[in-house]
Enzyme design. Sequence first.
Site, PDB file in Angstrom:
ATOM      1  N   LYS A  36     -14.557  22.661  -6.831  1.00  0.00           N
ATOM      2  CA  LYS A  36     -13.965  22.525  -8.175  1.00  0.00           C
ATOM      3  C   LYS A  36     -14.684  21.496  -9.056  1.00  0.00           C
ATOM      4  CE  LYS A  36     -10.700  19.080  -6.637  1.00  0.00           C
ATOM      5  NZ  LYS A  36      -9.539  18.885  -5.786  1.00  0.00           N
ATOM      6  N   ARG A 131       2.252  14.186  -3.870  1.00  0.00           N
ATOM      7  CA  ARG A 131       1.823  15.273  -4.739  1.00  0.00           C
ATOM      8  C   ARG A 131       2.461  16.501  -4.100  1.00  0.00           C
ATOM      9  NH1 ARG A 131      -4.428  16.520  -6.141  1.00  0.00           N
ATOM     10  NH2 ARG A 131      -4.198  17.942  -4.387  1.00  0.00           N
TER      11      ARG A 131
HETATM   12  C1  LIG Z   1      -9.934  18.331  -4.669  1.00  0.00           C
HETATM   13  C2  LIG Z   1      -9.282  18.564  -3.369  1.00  0.00           C
HETATM   14  C3  LIG Z   1      -9.951  18.251  -2.184  1.00  0.00           C
HETATM   15  C4  LIG Z   1     -11.328  17.613  -2.154  1.00  0.00           C
HETATM   16  O1  LIG Z   1     -11.269  16.256  -2.464  1.00  0.00           O
HETATM   17  P1  LIG Z   1     -12.597  15.347  -2.476  1.00  0.00           P
HETATM   18  O2  LIG Z   1     -12.080  13.991  -2.725  1.00  0.00           O
HETATM   19  O3  LIG Z   1     -13.456  15.870  -3.589  1.00  0.00           O
HETATM   20  O4  LIG Z   1     -13.261  15.507  -1.163  1.00  0.00           O
HETATM   21  C5  LIG Z   1      -9.311  18.550  -0.997  1.00  0.00           C
HETATM   22  N1  LIG Z   1      -8.077  19.109  -0.971  1.00  0.00           N
HETATM   23  C6  LIG Z   1      -7.413  19.422  -2.092  1.00  0.00           C
HETATM   24  C7  LIG Z   1      -6.064  20.053  -1.995  1.00  0.00           C
HETATM   25  C8  LIG Z   1      -7.985  19.152  -3.332  1.00  0.00           C
HETATM   26  O5  LIG Z   1      -7.318  19.456  -4.449  1.00  0.00           O
END
Ligand SMILES: *Cc1c(COP(=O)(O)O)cnc(C)c1O
Length: 354
Positions: A36, A131
Amino acid sequence: MSFPKIIIDIEKIRSNAHYIAEYGKQFGVEIMGITKGVCAISSVVEAFRQGGVRKFGDSRLHNIKEMRNAGFQEPIYMIRLPMLSEAEEVVCWADGSMNSEVETIKKLSEKANLYNKQHKVILMVDFGDLREGILPDDILSTVGEIITLPNIEFEGLAINQGCIGGTIPNLESMQLLSVLGQDIEKLYGINVNVLSGGSTATLNLLDKNFSSLKINQLRVGEAILLGQDTTNARIISGTSRDTLTLQTEVIEVKKKSSCPRGQIGRDAFGNIPVFADRGIIRRAIVGIGLQDCRIDSLTPADDGINILGASSDHLVLDVTSSPEVKLGSIIEFRMTYSAMLGLMTSKYVSKECI
Ligand SMILES: *Cc1c(COP(=O)(O)O)cnc(C)c1O
């Protein structure tokens, strides 16, 4: 070539992906590459793949469709809870999704049945970051409800920390996740194939007696894309950090006062600005602004340059100690994860892979 521009070093990202994928493998942990941060642009997804990442996750259905349309064959997961209204598209485009609402999973089941597909479900557990997620006490009953649903494969559990609550993942939460997995296996006589221990923020636990636990997946974006871990405020050794660089063009350079003249009200965003009086300074404006990203998440590559302020489309810099800066100069910046999100999403910022 138009500015502002974000330069993406594909080789460095490939090498980061390789390092993280191999590091995980050493501890029996599969890496789901989270795309993302760069809106899943195919050259970066391909760099993840070439680095050895064999499963992808993204929070936006739009990005998942683009990865599919670009021809990626690996499993792709929707890592943000699907909306009821997108259940049909989620089962059509993604192999699985992270969930916390039984009603949504029922809808996914119904749609998967309609299209004769199997949809994998990973339940998010909330251990206190507040969250998304099911509270630990409700996990067993929730699993009981969903394992009977047609066309749904319960694949396992996932935990999310370091997001809203800023909680730092620790071995205790990993232990709790492992125990929950075992409880499910005992109670229902099924396999829990995935225990997903979090994101980049969990990587630093891998070498801390982690192998006694059953955690076998981490979902990693930031460590691969930026070589850092914001939650634990650390740099990840073995990875490169200069993967993404923002280039902006100077549209004005003038010697002006360091303090505004006139009665001070509020700035363009309702804040009351405060400036130290340092006499006359050399100020440069570059063409980027708050419409593109959070400016406090940018750092000039040249330490002699300081950010003074920004409005929607203007970023004002103090270039007193950088006499080489002139009209038309290109000024480079490093960025944090949040600036990357904004810049990659902004249609006003061009993207160039090198
Ligand atoms: C964005 C996200 C991640 C990845 O997080 P990073 O800090 O970029 O490694 C993992 N799990 C979920 C649910 C996320 O939204």
